[in-house]
Design a protein around this motif. Structure first.
Motif, PDB file in Angstrom:
ATOM      1  N   LEU A  64      44.213 -29.281  12.827  1.00  0.00           N
ATOM      2  CA  LEU A  64      43.060 -29.408  13.710  1.00  0.00           C
ATOM      3  C   LEU A  64      42.725 -28.062  14.345  1.00  0.00           C
ATOM      4  CD1 LEU A  64      41.087 -31.162  15.435  1.00  0.00           C
ATOM      5  CD2 LEU A  64      42.956 -31.423  17.065  1.00  0.00           C
ATOM      6  N   VAL A  65      43.734 -27.384  14.870  1.00  0.00           N
ATOM      7  CA  VAL A  65      43.500 -26.103  15.530  1.00  0.00           C
ATOM      8  C   VAL A  65      42.984 -25.068  14.550  1.00  0.00           C
ATOM      9  CG1 VAL A  65      44.569 -24.214  16.769  1.00  0.00           C
ATOM     10  CG2 VAL A  65      45.221 -26.558  17.304  1.00  0.00           C
ATOM     11  N   PHE A 109      41.169 -29.870  23.859  1.00  0.00           N
ATOM     12  CA  PHE A 109      41.500 -31.124  23.194  1.00  0.00           C
ATOM     13  C   PHE A 109      43.022 -31.302  23.055  1.00  0.00           C
ATOM     14  CE2 PHE A 109      37.229 -30.643  20.921  1.00  0.00           C
ATOM     15  CZ  PHE A 109      36.589 -31.484  21.814  1.00  0.00           C
ATOM     16  N   LEU A 110      43.728 -30.185  22.913  1.00  0.00           N
ATOM     17  CA  LEU A 110      45.178 -30.252  22.706  1.00  0.00           C
ATOM     18  C   LEU A 110      45.961 -30.386  24.003  1.00  0.00           C
ATOM     19  CD1 LEU A 110      45.681 -27.492  19.983  1.00  0.00           C
ATOM     20  CD2 LEU A 110      45.855 -29.963  19.680  1.00  0.00           C
ATOM     21  N   ASN A 111      45.497 -29.704  25.060  1.00  0.00           N
ATOM     22  CA  ASN A 111      46.365 -29.519  26.216  1.00  0.00           C
ATOM     23  C   ASN A 111      45.849 -30.085  27.527  1.00  0.00           C
ATOM     24  OD1 ASN A 111      48.222 -27.921  24.681  1.00  0.00           O
ATOM     25  ND2 ASN A 111      46.773 -26.223  24.798  1.00  0.00           N
ATOM     26  N   VAL A 131      42.644 -35.344  28.265  1.00  0.00           N
ATOM     27  CA  VAL A 131      42.792 -35.842  26.899  1.00  0.00           C
ATOM     28  C   VAL A 131      44.164 -36.465  26.704  1.00  0.00           C
ATOM     29  CG1 VAL A 131      42.812 -35.190  24.458  1.00  0.00           C
ATOM     30  CG2 VAL A 131      41.103 -34.196  25.984  1.00  0.00           C
ATOM     31  N   ARG A 132      45.184 -35.837  27.234  1.00  0.00           N
ATOM     32  CA  ARG A 132      46.537 -36.371  27.059  1.00  0.00           C
ATOM     33  C   ARG A 132      46.695 -37.717  27.787  1.00  0.00           C
ATOM     34  NH1 ARG A 132      50.075 -32.493  25.022  1.00  0.00           N
ATOM     35  NH2 ARG A 132      51.873 -33.503  25.961  1.00  0.00           N
ATOM     36  N   GLN A 133      46.123 -37.809  28.981  1.00  0.00           N
ATOM     37  CA  GLN A 133      46.157 -39.069  29.723  1.00  0.00           C
ATOM     38  C   GLN A 133      45.418 -40.166  28.955  1.00  0.00           C
ATOM     39  OE1 GLN A 133      45.113 -39.114  34.071  1.00  0.00           O
ATOM     40  NE2 GLN A 133      43.336 -40.264  33.360  1.00  0.00           N
ATOM     41  N   SER A 134      44.272 -39.807  28.367  1.00  0.00           N
ATOM     42  CA  SER A 134      43.491 -40.790  27.609  1.00  0.00           C
ATOM     43  C   SER A 134      44.241 -41.229  26.357  1.00  0.00           C
ATOM     44  CB  SER A 134      42.124 -40.193  27.244  1.00  0.00           C
ATOM     45  OG  SER A 134      41.396 -39.871  28.401  1.00  0.00           O
ATOM     46  N   ALA A 135      44.882 -40.285  25.684  1.00  0.00           N
ATOM     47  CA  ALA A 135      45.661 -40.639  24.498  1.00  0.00           C
ATOM     48  C   ALA A 135      46.799 -41.590  24.859  1.00  0.00           C
ATOM     49  CB  ALA A 135      46.203 -39.371  23.843  1.00  0.00           C
TER      50      ALA A 135
END
Length: 799
Positions: A25-26, A717-719, A723-727
Motif C-alpha cells: 500500500l505504501v 492512513f497507516l498511523n 484510522v487505527r481506532q476505526s479499524a
C-alpha cells in the motif's frame, strides 16, 4: 482482497505475512505523487500587474511614447522576449534581470529610476518569479463596456434549446442526455454501458448524502426489479437530512466558510457564533430554498421584507468574512489599506461566487481581459464600505439590543487595547529606569472601565445570536495621530472614489454605488437604499440571471460528475475556459430558472440521467480519443473527498453520530464522531485532516477542490489514531455480526462492512493468511485486515 499492487505471500515466507499488504500500500500509493497546481495568474493580476502599471508602463508598454530598452511589459510575449539585454524574467531564477533592477543591484540600471519600489512590491515580484513567473494567455482584445461587450457568450440570456437528434434515441433518459450523446456522436464515441446496480447505489449514496449504503441496502436494491426503483431511491436520498449536510459543504467552499481569522490579534477576534451560518446553509439545501432567494438572503436578509428570524444567520456569508489585524497605533494610510483589502475580499467572493467574474482584478486598473472597469469595481466596493460586520439577537424586536451590543463590544475592544498599550508603556519606562507613577492613574481608570464593560457584555450575552452584517458607513478616522479609529455610522452612507492604482491615499473621481455596467441594460442606475446590498442581490438574480444560473448549474454539474462543463467554475470571463457543452449548459440553466430555481430539481435531473448511470469502465479506443473524458463517454472515477471518506470510515466502523448543528467539534480529536461538516474550520490553525486532504484555503473563495496524492496522506492512513481506532472498531463489530464464529465468516463480515461485498475466493484466502498469528500466543490480526481495507482504493474511490 483489494490491494494496490503486488502478489500474496507464499507459505515459505510467513514472517512477511502481515507486513506485505501494508508495505505494498505504501510503496504503490507513493508513486503517483501529485502536487496541487497553482498557475499563479491570479497572483500576477492582483499583485504584480498593478506594480508594473504604476511604475513601469510609462516606459515599457505599447502605449509608451518610446519603448525604452526594447522592453514591453504589458503583454506575455513582451515579457518572454525581453529587451535589448535579454529576457526580463526567467522562471524560478532569483537572478532574473527584473529582480536585479528593482533591487537596485550595483551592476545593472536602477529601476524605477526615480526611486526604489516599496519592499512589499519587491517581495511580491520575487514571490511571483519563485512561482515560475506565470503569465496569462495572450491578451484578447477587450471590448468597451456596451452592446458589443454584452454579446460575450456568458452574458447572454439563457433559453431552452431543442434536444438534438442522436444516433440512439433509446439511450437518453433526461433531456441533458441528448446533448451529451450528440457530442459523443460528433466525436465518434459511444457511451459506456450502464453501471451495475451495486456500483450505482454506492455512487448515488455518496453523491447525494456523503455516506455509503449498508451491505443490506445494496443487496435489497440489487434485487429490486421495479422499473422505477432507481428513481425512488434518488427521491428518498434527496429527501434525507443527510442531503443538506453534504451539499451545504460544497457551498461552504464557495463561501469560504471559517470560524476565525488568520490572526488571533485583538482587532480581528474570531466570530462567536459562526456555526449558525453553516447550520442555516444545511437547512436551506434540505428545505430546497430557491437559489434566487438563497442569494438574496445571504446578501441582504436584514433588508428583505418579512424575513423570518430563522433566516438572519444567512448573513454569515458576509458576516464571517476574513478580518485583518488593524493595529490602532498605525497611521491612517496603513489602516485604510487594510480596510480596503477587506472590502476587496468581499467583492471577490460575491462576484466570483455568484457571477463567475474576477471583478477584483479591476481594483487597480480596468480589467485587462473582461469589460469591467475600475469604476465598476469601486461601485461594488462602495456597497461593502457601507456594510459592517455585526452580531444580531435572533428575535423579532432585536434592533435596540443589537445597537447596545455593538456599542458595548466596540467600547470594550477600544478600552482593552488602550489598557494593553498603557501597561506596555509603563513596562518600557520601568526597563529604562524611568518614573512609572504617571502611568498608574490611567491604568487604574482603564482597568475599571474594562471590568465594567465586561460586566455589561456578560449581561447582554446570549446564545441566541448570529454573526451578520448591517448597514453602516465606514470611515477611517485619523484625527488622533497616535490612535487610528474606524468609525461606523449607521444611517450615514458614502460612495467611494476610484483609488488610483488601488491606493486609498490617492482618491480619484467618486463612483456611485451600482451594479456592473456590462450586466445592466443601458447605463446602470445608482443604488438608492442604504448600503445597496438588497439592490445588488436583486441585480444578481434578475439583470444577471442568465449568468448566475449558468454559474450555479455548472458548479452543481461538477459536484455530481467530478468535472465541470466550464472547467474554470469561478471565471466565466475571457480568460475562463469555454463550456464543453454550451447548448446543454444553456438549456439546463434555463430550465433551472423555469423550475423556480429549485436546487433539488437540478440535482435530481443530473443523477437520474443516463450519462450519470454509465459505468466507469476503461475503453482503450475512447481513452486515446478523449483521455480526460471531457465528452463523458464513461462515468468518471472519483476519489472521495475528505468529508465523505471520514464520514464513511465512521459509519462502517459503527462510530458515526448523526447529531447535527451547534458548536463545532475538533476534527483532530479521535473522540469526535460527528459528521465532518460539523468540524471546526480554521483560517489560523487548520485541522490536520483539512491540510492533508485538500480543503480549499478558507482565507478566500474556494473555486473547486483539487485532488492531491502525497506521501503524508498515506502515512496518515497507516498511523493516525483515527484510522487505527476505526479499524479496531470494524474488527470488534465483525466479531458480533458474523454468522457463526469461524474465521471465514468474520473475514466476510469485515468485507461486507467496508467494501459492501463478499470477498472472492483468492481475497478470502489472502485475508485469512494475513490474520493468522505468526507466533504462538499472538492474537489474530483482524485490525490489520480492517485497516488494509479502509486504506484500499476500492474504499477510497467511487466508481
Amino acid at each position: 482482497m483489494v490491494m494496490h499492487a503486488g502478489h500474496p505471500p507464499t507459505a515459505a515466507a510467513p514472517h512477511h505475512r502481515r507486513a506485505w499488504p501494508v508495505l505494498t500500500l505504501v510503496i504503490v500509493t507513493l508513486l503517483p505523487t501529485i502536487c496541487r497546481a497553482d498557475d499563479g495568474v491570479d497572483f500576477f493580476e492582483k499583485k504584480v500587474r498593478p506594480v508594473l502599471v504604476e511604475h513601469c508602463y510609462s516606459c515599457h508598454s505599447a502605449a509608451a511614447k518610446k519603448t525604452k530598452g526594447g522592453l514591453q511589459l504589458d503583454t506575455p510575449d513582451g515579457f518572454r522576449k525581453g529587451g535589448d539585454t535579454g529576457p526580463a524574467v526567467k522562471a524560478n531564477d532569483e537572478e532574473s534581470m527584473l529582480l536585479k533592477v528593482v533591487a537596485h543591484a550595483a551592476d545593472v540600471p536602477a529601476m524605477p529610476p526615480k526611486g526604489k519600489l516599496p519592499d512589499a512590491a519587491v517581495a511580491d515580484l520575487r514571490k511571483w518569479v519563485k512561482m515560475g513567473a506565470p503569465l496569462p494567455a495572450a491578451t484578447p482584445a477587450k471590448p468597451e463596456v456596451g452592446d458589443a461587450a454584452r454579446k460575450f457568450w456568458s452574458f447572454q440570456p439563457v433559453a431552452e434549446r431543442p434536444a438534438p437528434e442522436v444516433s440512439n434515441a433509446k439511450w437518453p433518459v433526461t433531456k441533458a442526455d441528448a446533448f451529451i450523446l450528440s457530442k459523443l456522436d460528433e466525436q465518434k464515441l459511444a457511451p459506456a454501458p450502464a453501471a451495475d446496480r451495486r456500483t450505482l447505489i454506492r455512487r448515488v449514496y455518496f453523491d447525494l448524502t456523503g455516506l455509503p449504503p449498508t451491505f443490506e441496502q445494496v443487496e435489497t436494491f440489487a434485487a429490486d426489479t421495479r422499473s422505477d426503483a432507481y428513481e425512488r431511491l434518488v427521491d428518498e436520498l434527496i429527501a434525507s437530512p443527510r442531503f443538506g449536510e453534504t451539499w451545504a459543504r460544497h457551498w461552504l467552499d464557495v463561501a469560504r466558510y471559517a470560524e476565525d481569522n488568520s490572526t488571533s490579534e485583538a482587532t480581528s477576534r474570531p466570530p462567536r457564533f459562526p456555526y449558525r451560518y453553516r447550520d442555516w446553509v444545511i437547512g436551506a439545501f434540505n428545505a430546497d430554498v430557491p437559489f434566487d432567494r438563497f442569494v438574496r438572503l445571504q446578501l441582504a436578509a436584514d433588508l428583505t421584507p418579512d424575513t423570518p428570524v430563522a433566516d438572519y444567520p444567512a448573513l454569515g456569508f458576509l458576516g464571517l468574512s476574513p478580518v485583518y489585524h488593524k493595529e490602532p497605533k498605525l497611521s491612517k494610510d496603513v489602516i485604510a489599506n487594510f480596510v480596503a483589502d477587506e472590502w476587496d475580499e468581499r467583492v471577490d467572493v460575491i462576484t466570483r461566487g455568484f457571477l463567475g467574474l474576477t471583478v477584483a482584478c479591476a481594483r487597480c486598473h480596468d480589467h485587462k481581459f473582461d469589460p469591467i472597469t475600475a469604476e465598476d469595481y469601486y461601485a461594488l466596493a462602495g456597497v461593502m464600505a457601507n456594510t459592517q460586520l455585526a452580531e444580531r439577537p435572533l428575535k423579532a424586536d432585536a434592533d435596540a439590543d443589537q445597537e447596545t451590543m455593538m456599542a458595548v463590544r466596540r467600547d470594550l475592544l477600544d478600552a482593552t487595547l488602550r489598557l494593553s498599550y498603557a501597561k506596555e508603556m509603563r513596562g518600557t519606562a520601568a526597563k529604562e529606569k524611568k518614573d512609572t507613577a504617571p502611568f498608574d492613574p490611567k491604568i487604574k481608570e482603564l482597568e475599571a472601565k474594562v471590568e465594567e464593560l465586561k460586566r455589561r457584555d456578560r449581561r447582554l450575552d446570549t446564545r441566541q445570536v448570529a454573526n451578520v452584517v448591517r448597514d453602516a458607513g465606514t470611515w477611517v478616522n485619523g484625527d488622533d495621530p497616535a490612535w487610528t479609529l474606524i468609525d461606523y455610522k449607521p444611517g450615514e452612507f458614502r460612495d467611494l472614489p476610484v483609488f488610483i492604482r488601488g491606493n486609498p491615499s490617492r482618491p480619484g473621481e467618486i463612483v456611485p454605488r451600482r451594479f456592473l455596467g456590462v450586466l445592466s441594460s443601458g447605463e446602470p442606475r445608482p443604488f438608492q437604499t442604504g448600503s445597496g446590498r438588497r439592490e445588488l442581490a436583486d441585480a444578481i438574480v434578475t439583470n444577471a440571471s442568465g449568468l448566475t444560473a449558468r454559474v450555479f448549474v455548472n458548479r452543481a454539474w461538477g459536484w455530481v460528475f467530478g468535472r465541470h462543463l466550464v472547467t474554470t467554475p469561478s471565471n466565466f470571463g475571457a480568460l475562463g475556459d469555454r463550456p464543453t457543452h454550451p447548448e446543454l449548459l444553456d438549456d439546463l440553466a434555463a430550465r433551472f430558472v423555469a423550475k423556480g430555481w429549485s436546487m433539488k430539481w437540478l440535482v435530481r435531473e443530473l443523477v437520474t440521467s443516463a450519462a450519470y448511470r454509465q459505468s466507469s469502465r476503461h475503453d482503450e479506443k475512447a481513452a486515446v480519443a478523449d483521455a480526460d473524458d471531457r465528452w463523458l463517454w464513461r462515468a468518471p472515477r472519483k476519489r472521495l473527498d475528505l468529508e465523505a471518506w471520514r464520514d464513511a470510515t465512521l459509519q462502517v466502523s459503527g462510530q458515526l453520530s448523526l447529531a447535527g448543528g451547534g458548536p463545532s467539534d475538533n476534527l483532530d480529536s479521535p473522540r469526535n464522531t460527528r459528521r465532518t461538516v460539523y468540524g471546526k474550520v480554521s483560517r489560523e490553525r487548520p485541522a490536520d485532516i483539512h491540510k492533508l486532504f485538500d480543503l480549499p484555503d478558507p482565507r478566500g473563495h474556494g473555486e473547486k477542490r483539487e485532488t492531491t496524492t502525497t506521501p503524508v496522506q498515506q502515512l496518515y492512513f497507516l498511523n493516525s489514531p483515527f484510522v487505527r481506532q476505526s479499524a479496531s472498531a470494524v474488527a470488534k463489530a465483525s466479531a458480533t455480526t458474523s454468522t457463526g464464529q469461524s474465521d471465514e465468516d468474520r473475514a466476510k463480515a469485515i468485507f461486507r462492512r467496508v467494501l459492501l461485498r463478499d470477498p472472492t475466493a483468492d481475497e478470502l484466502a489472502t485475508a485469512l493468511n494475513l490474520v493468522r498469528p505468526t507466533k504462538d500466543g499472538d492474537p489474530p490480526a483482524w485490525e490489520l485486515l480492517a485497516q488494509t481495507l479502509l486504506a484500499s482504493n476500492e474504499f477510497l474511490f467511487l466508481n
